[in-house]
Design a protein around this motif. Structure first.
Motif, PDB file in Angstrom:
ATOM      1  N   GLU A 295       0.741  -1.152  -0.142  1.00 36.25           N
ATOM      2  CA  GLU A 295       0.157  -0.007  -0.006  1.00 36.25           C
ATOM      3  C   GLU A 295       0.853   1.257  -0.120  1.00 36.25           C
ATOM      4  OE1 GLU A 295      -2.385  -0.570   3.317  1.00 36.25           O
ATOM      5  OE2 GLU A 295      -3.308  -2.083   2.459  1.00 36.25           O
ATOM      6  N   SER A 296       2.101   1.233   0.655  1.00 36.33           N
ATOM      7  CA  SER A 296       2.858   2.306   0.620  1.00 36.33           C
ATOM      8  C   SER A 296       4.116   1.811   0.646  1.00 36.33           C
ATOM      9  CB  SER A 296       2.572   3.237   1.912  1.00 36.33           C
ATOM     10  OG  SER A 296       2.954   2.428   3.010  1.00 36.33           O
ATOM     11  N   ALA A 297       5.310   2.458   0.192  1.00 40.53           N
ATOM     12  CA  ALA A 297       6.744   2.490   0.291  1.00 40.53           C
ATOM     13  C   ALA A 297       7.295   3.562   0.405  1.00 40.53           C
ATOM     14  CB  ALA A 297       7.143   1.619  -0.805  1.00 40.53           C
ATOM     15  N   GLU A 298       8.222   3.774   1.406  1.00 37.54           N
ATOM     16  CA  GLU A 298       8.951   4.958   1.815  1.00 37.54           C
ATOM     17  C   GLU A 298      10.364   4.660   1.501  1.00 37.54           C
ATOM     18  OE1 GLU A 298       9.956   8.286   5.096  1.00 37.54           O
ATOM     19  OE2 GLU A 298       8.803   6.653   5.534  1.00 37.54           O
ATOM     20  N   LEU A 299      11.059   5.243   0.549  1.00 35.17           N
ATOM     21  CA  LEU A 299      12.420   4.944   0.178  1.00 35.17           C
ATOM     22  C   LEU A 299      13.408   6.100   0.759  1.00 35.17           C
ATOM     23  CD1 LEU A 299      10.661   3.155  -1.702  1.00 35.17           C
ATOM     24  CD2 LEU A 299      12.265   3.668  -3.627  1.00 35.17           C
ATOM     25  N   THR A 300      14.262   5.646   1.494  1.00 42.30           N
ATOM     26  CA  THR A 300      15.136   6.506   2.416  1.00 42.30           C
ATOM     27  C   THR A 300      16.517   6.172   2.136  1.00 42.30           C
ATOM     28  OG1 THR A 300      14.886   5.494   4.289  1.00 42.30           O
ATOM     29  CG2 THR A 300      13.452   7.254   3.952  1.00 42.30           C
ATOM     30  N   GLU A 301      17.490   7.022   2.690  1.00 40.62           N
ATOM     31  CA  GLU A 301      19.112   6.745   2.291  1.00 40.62           C
ATOM     32  C   GLU A 301      19.430   6.287   1.132  1.00 40.62           C
ATOM     33  OE1 GLU A 301      20.578   3.849   5.658  1.00 40.62           O
ATOM     34  OE2 GLU A 301      18.384   4.098   6.786  1.00 40.62           O
ATOM     35  N   ARG A 302      18.758   7.351   0.102  1.00 42.32           N
ATOM     36  CA  ARG A 302      18.952   6.844  -1.278  1.00 42.32           C
ATOM     37  C   ARG A 302      20.192   7.388  -1.683  1.00 42.32           C
ATOM     38  NH1 ARG A 302      13.460   9.975  -3.507  1.00 42.32           N
ATOM     39  NH2 ARG A 302      11.849   8.706  -2.195  1.00 42.32           N
ATOM     40  N   GLN A 303      20.876   6.554  -2.411  1.00 39.04           N
ATOM     41  CA  GLN A 303      22.085   6.721  -3.179  1.00 39.04           C
ATOM     42  C   GLN A 303      21.998   6.350  -4.450  1.00 39.04           C
ATOM     43  OE1 GLN A 303      24.758   7.748  -1.550  1.00 39.04           O
ATOM     44  NE2 GLN A 303      23.586   7.903   0.255  1.00 39.04           N
ATOM     45  N   VAL A 304      22.566   7.247  -5.574  1.00 33.76           N
ATOM     46  CA  VAL A 304      22.597   6.969  -6.971  1.00 33.76           C
ATOM     47  C   VAL A 304      23.910   7.154  -7.631  1.00 33.76           C
ATOM     48  CG1 VAL A 304      21.853   8.154  -9.161  1.00 33.76           C
ATOM     49  CG2 VAL A 304      20.339   8.181  -7.023  1.00 33.76           C
ATOM     50  N   SER A 305      24.220   6.035  -8.613  1.00 31.73           N
ATOM     51  CA  SER A 305      25.412   6.258  -9.448  1.00 31.73           C
ATOM     52  C   SER A 305      25.211   6.090 -10.759  1.00 31.73           C
ATOM     53  CB  SER A 305      26.506   5.118  -8.720  1.00 31.73           C
ATOM     54  OG  SER A 305      27.304   5.243  -9.479  1.00 31.73           O
ATOM     55  N   ARG A 306      25.897   6.812 -11.404  1.00 29.64           N
ATOM     56  CA  ARG A 306      25.721   6.638 -13.054  1.00 29.64           C
ATOM     57  C   ARG A 306      27.164   6.466 -13.611  1.00 29.64           C
ATOM     58  NH1 ARG A 306      21.691  10.429 -11.222  1.00 29.64           N
ATOM     59  NH2 ARG A 306      19.731  10.089 -12.222  1.00 29.64           N
ATOM     60  N   PRO A 307      27.538   5.143 -13.534  1.00 27.47           N
ATOM     61  CA  PRO A 307      28.819   4.574 -13.977  1.00 27.47           C
ATOM     62  C   PRO A 307      28.901   4.802 -15.384  1.00 27.47           C
ATOM     63  CG  PRO A 307      27.766   3.012 -13.444  1.00 27.47           C
ATOM     64  CD  PRO A 307      26.758   3.907 -13.198  1.00 27.47           C
ATOM     65  N   GLN A 308      28.011   4.994 -16.347  1.00 22.09           N
ATOM     66  CA  GLN A 308      28.048   5.017 -17.650  1.00 22.09           C
ATOM     67  C   GLN A 308      26.901   5.881 -18.178  1.00 22.09           C
ATOM     68  OE1 GLN A 308      29.364   1.185 -18.933  1.00 22.09           O
ATOM     69  NE2 GLN A 308      27.503   1.164 -20.268  1.00 22.09           N
TER      70      GLN A 308
ATOM     71  N   GLY B 263      23.484   5.793 -19.747  1.00 22.80           N
ATOM     72  CA  GLY B 263      22.441   4.586 -20.028  1.00 22.80           C
ATOM     73  C   GLY B 263      22.440   3.813 -18.768  1.00 22.80           C
ATOM     74  N   LEU B 264      23.067   3.887 -17.716  1.00 24.39           N
ATOM     75  CA  LEU B 264      23.078   2.792 -16.641  1.00 24.39           C
ATOM     76  C   LEU B 264      23.018   3.560 -15.349  1.00 24.39           C
ATOM     77  CD1 LEU B 264      23.467  -0.219 -16.535  1.00 24.39           C
ATOM     78  CD2 LEU B 264      25.880   0.204 -15.928  1.00 24.39           C
ATOM     79  N   ILE B 265      21.941   3.031 -14.541  1.00 24.06           N
ATOM     80  CA  ILE B 265      22.030   3.855 -13.072  1.00 24.06           C
ATOM     81  C   ILE B 265      21.963   2.746 -12.148  1.00 24.06           C
ATOM     82  CG2 ILE B 265      20.374   5.308 -12.006  1.00 24.06           C
ATOM     83  CD1 ILE B 265      19.343   6.373 -14.326  1.00 24.06           C
ATOM     84  N   VAL B 266      22.781   2.907 -11.022  1.00 21.77           N
ATOM     85  CA  VAL B 266      22.881   1.977 -10.012  1.00 21.77           C
ATOM     86  C   VAL B 266      22.253   2.670  -8.749  1.00 21.77           C
ATOM     87  CG1 VAL B 266      24.323   0.768  -8.462  1.00 21.77           C
ATOM     88  CG2 VAL B 266      24.653   0.879 -10.753  1.00 21.77           C
ATOM     89  N   ILE B 267      21.387   2.146  -7.870  1.00 22.08           N
ATOM     90  CA  ILE B 267      20.777   2.920  -6.718  1.00 22.08           C
ATOM     91  C   ILE B 267      20.737   1.877  -5.611  1.00 22.08           C
ATOM     92  CG2 ILE B 267      19.363   4.445  -7.939  1.00 22.08           C
ATOM     93  CD1 ILE B 267      16.936   2.618  -7.496  1.00 22.08           C
ATOM     94  N   GLY B 268      21.022   2.420  -4.517  1.00 18.39           N
ATOM     95  CA  GLY B 268      20.764   1.869  -3.236  1.00 18.39           C
ATOM     96  C   GLY B 268      19.741   2.332  -2.055  1.00 18.39           C
ATOM     97  N   TYR B 269      19.187   1.877  -1.512  1.00 16.58           N
ATOM     98  CA  TYR B 269      18.167   2.523  -0.596  1.00 16.58           C
ATOM     99  C   TYR B 269      17.670   1.667   0.350  1.00 16.58           C
ATOM    100  CZ  TYR B 269      14.832   0.242  -3.503  1.00 16.58           C
ATOM    101  OH  TYR B 269      13.974  -0.725  -4.155  1.00 16.58           O
ATOM    102  N   HIS B 270      16.806   2.111   1.583  1.00 15.86           N
ATOM    103  CA  HIS B 270      16.221   1.540   2.295  1.00 15.86           C
ATOM    104  C   HIS B 270      14.647   1.720   2.250  1.00 15.86           C
ATOM    105  CE1 HIS B 270      13.978   1.803   6.252  1.00 15.86           C
ATOM    106  NE2 HIS B 270      14.534   0.559   6.559  1.00 15.86           N
ATOM    107  N   VAL B 271      13.924   0.739   2.365  1.00 17.34           N
ATOM    108  CA  VAL B 271      12.521   0.796   1.929  1.00 17.34           C
ATOM    109  C   VAL B 271      11.818   0.225   3.285  1.00 17.34           C
ATOM    110  CG1 VAL B 271      12.331  -1.737   1.060  1.00 17.34           C
ATOM    111  CG2 VAL B 271      10.546   0.241   0.496  1.00 17.34           C
ATOM    112  N   ALA B 272      10.847   1.224   3.817  1.00 22.26           N
ATOM    113  CA  ALA B 272       9.893   0.585   4.539  1.00 22.26           C
ATOM    114  C   ALA B 272       8.537   0.753   3.727  1.00 22.26           C
ATOM    115  CB  ALA B 272       9.889   1.841   5.702  1.00 22.26           C
ATOM    116  N   ALA B 273       8.253  -0.439   3.919  1.00 25.13           N
ATOM    117  CA  ALA B 273       6.763  -0.768   3.090  1.00 25.13           C
ATOM    118  C   ALA B 273       5.775  -1.564   4.145  1.00 25.13           C
ATOM    119  CB  ALA B 273       6.958  -1.764   1.964  1.00 25.13           C
ATOM    120  N   SER B 274       4.309  -1.014   3.701  1.00 25.95           N
ATOM    121  CA  SER B 274       3.401  -1.526   4.610  1.00 25.95           C
ATOM    122  C   SER B 274       2.159  -2.127   3.789  1.00 25.95           C
ATOM    123  CB  SER B 274       3.154  -0.687   5.730  1.00 25.95           C
ATOM    124  OG  SER B 274       2.454   0.506   5.058  1.00 25.95           O
TER     125      SER B 274
END
Length: 122
Positions: free
Chosen positions: A56-69, A71-82
């Motif tokens: 029903e909900s998902a909160e994405l925090t501690e977001r990190q984004v890398s664009r090594p080249q 057309g390519l995106i790498v992400i990391g995050y914490h999710v709290a979903a319910s």
């Protein structure tokens, strides 16, 4: 893909249904999920997430984004979903690649459930 669209894209994979997964997850995806068989690829991975009830909900925090080249995106995050009184927390990574202008697909996703008590304290 700008950051706002990127995070909206990722959040939709938590809160929208099977048609959304099939549209946004690549046929060559590799996933590591917190339940057997744990490591999934291709259609088996898409089916595994498509057969899971949406949150029903998902909160994405501690977001990190890398664009090594381009057309390519790498992400990391914490999710709290319910959903329906159930809560889930995890640390996740996803790799998203551009197939063509404005067409992006997830090619890797991994979830590590948040432990109630860190291992160092156990």
């Amino acid at each position: 893909m700008d950051d706002e669209r990127l995070w909206s894209f990722e959040e939709s994979l938590w809160t929208e249904g099977p048609d959304n997964y099939r549209e946004k997850v690549d046929a060559e995806v590799v996933m590591v999920l917190p339940r057997p068989p744990f490591v999934l690829t291709g259609d088996a991975a898409v089916s595994a997430v498509a057969d899971t009830p949406v949150w029903e909900s998902a909160e994405l925090t501690e977001r990190q984004v890398s664009r090594p080249q381009e057309g390519l995106i790498v992400i990391g995050y914490h999710v709290a979903a319910s959903r329906d009184g159930e809560a889930y927390e995890a640390y996740c990574t996803s790799v998203i690649r551009r197939l063509e202008h404005e067409v992006w697909r997830v090619v890797q996703h991994q979830q590590t459930p948040k432990l109630a008590k860190p291992l160092a304290e156990a």
